[in-house]
Design a protein around this motif. Sequence first.
Motif, PDB file in Angstrom:
ATOM      1  N   PHE A  29      -9.213   7.000  -6.168  1.00 42.86           N
ATOM      2  CA  PHE A  29      -8.644   5.681  -6.418  1.00 42.86           C
ATOM      3  C   PHE A  29      -7.798   5.216  -5.244  1.00 42.86           C
ATOM      4  N   ARG A  30      -7.001   6.129  -4.708  1.00 44.80           N
ATOM      5  CA  ARG A  30      -6.139   5.775  -3.577  1.00 44.80           C
ATOM      6  C   ARG A  30      -6.966   5.369  -2.359  1.00 44.80           C
ATOM      7  N   ASN A  31      -8.031   6.120  -2.101  1.00 49.35           N
ATOM      8  CA  ASN A  31      -8.884   5.794  -0.954  1.00 49.35           C
ATOM      9  C   ASN A  31      -9.591   4.458  -1.147  1.00 49.35           C
ATOM     10  N   MET A  32     -10.017   4.187  -2.373  1.00 53.16           N
ATOM     11  CA  MET A  32     -10.676   2.912  -2.651  1.00 53.16           C
ATOM     12  C   MET A  32      -9.712   1.747  -2.461  1.00 53.16           C
ATOM     13  N   MET A  33      -8.458   1.911  -2.906  1.00 49.39           N
ATOM     14  CA  MET A  33      -7.470   0.855  -2.737  1.00 49.39           C
ATOM     15  C   MET A  33      -7.166   0.621  -1.264  1.00 49.39           C
ATOM     16  N   ARG A  34      -7.052   1.686  -0.485  1.00 49.99           N
ATOM     17  CA  ARG A  34      -6.803   1.545   0.946  1.00 49.99           C
ATOM     18  C   ARG A  34      -7.961   0.817   1.631  1.00 49.99           C
ATOM     19  N   GLN A  35      -9.187   1.180   1.235  1.00 56.71           N
ATOM     20  CA  GLN A  35     -10.363   0.537   1.811  1.00 56.71           C
ATOM     21  C   GLN A  35     -10.393  -0.950   1.465  1.00 56.71           C
TER      22      GLN A  35
END
Length: 291
Positions: A29-35
């Motif tokens: 989830f964190r990586n998706m939000m950063r992307q």
Amino acid sequence: FDAISMWAFLGLCAIASIFGWLRMPWVKFRNMMRQELTIVKYDRWLLVLWSTAILVGLSSIIQGLAPPNDYDSLLYHLSLPQYELEYGRLGVPWDRKVLNMFFPKMAGDFTRLSLATMGPEAAQMMLGMFGLIAAGATAAIVCRLGLSKYAALVSCIFFLSIRAVIWEMATVEVDVALAAFCCLGVLAYVNWRENGNVGLGILFGLIIGASILVKLYGFVVAASFAPLMFYDLYKNHIRFVPMSIAPMVALLVIIPHLTNMYVLTENPLFPAVNQIFNPGKPIYFAEASTA
């Protein structure tokens, strides 16, 4: 039924949810939000869509902080749970003489929980959260159809911008909650029919049962899936035994409410179709409703 018991219930729910929270893919989830944040920096149109969806959704939720003023909430959505809170236990307030006290109570239970712990404003905001869930599920359905992220955000904004949705997200009305379960049901069924996972079948049944316990119109939601389920059964997309799981789970979910209504009124669907189950018998509180 008081503040102590409801806070204790919330504590137990929090403890029971720990295992689920630990299994959530937080890193993903964190990586998706950063992307997504990176993409938004260079895509003004996407930034506008995200900003609009967030602003419309939050403004509708914040409305719930205003004092309750809609007719149905004051008549029964808030007043009946408040009666039970003051009485100290759940029950049937016969002296109020309103048919609405026989309606399914699942959404009302969120109101009861909020009234006992934080007050009517919290109840309105909690029910308003179902609007955000419905909007998110709508966007997810659009993505499952293979459309773009832009189309998904536009569909989310369209749902949140419906006048009735904006109004009801600031109340304890239950129609937005019904819409949320309807959208979640579509999402669960689409995934279930692709892989036939038993867990998804159970989840679909739970969602359909919950929609009926929110409002009796949930039976319409359940019936709307029947043609698709028969088609998938005919085309052998899902075999009979796995297909039967969802209806059985939904039935198990609603049996307590149906049984309670039958004991009280001899009509499991009361007050709907009462002339079929109780032909020729007087209607409860008819004189009060026509006064």
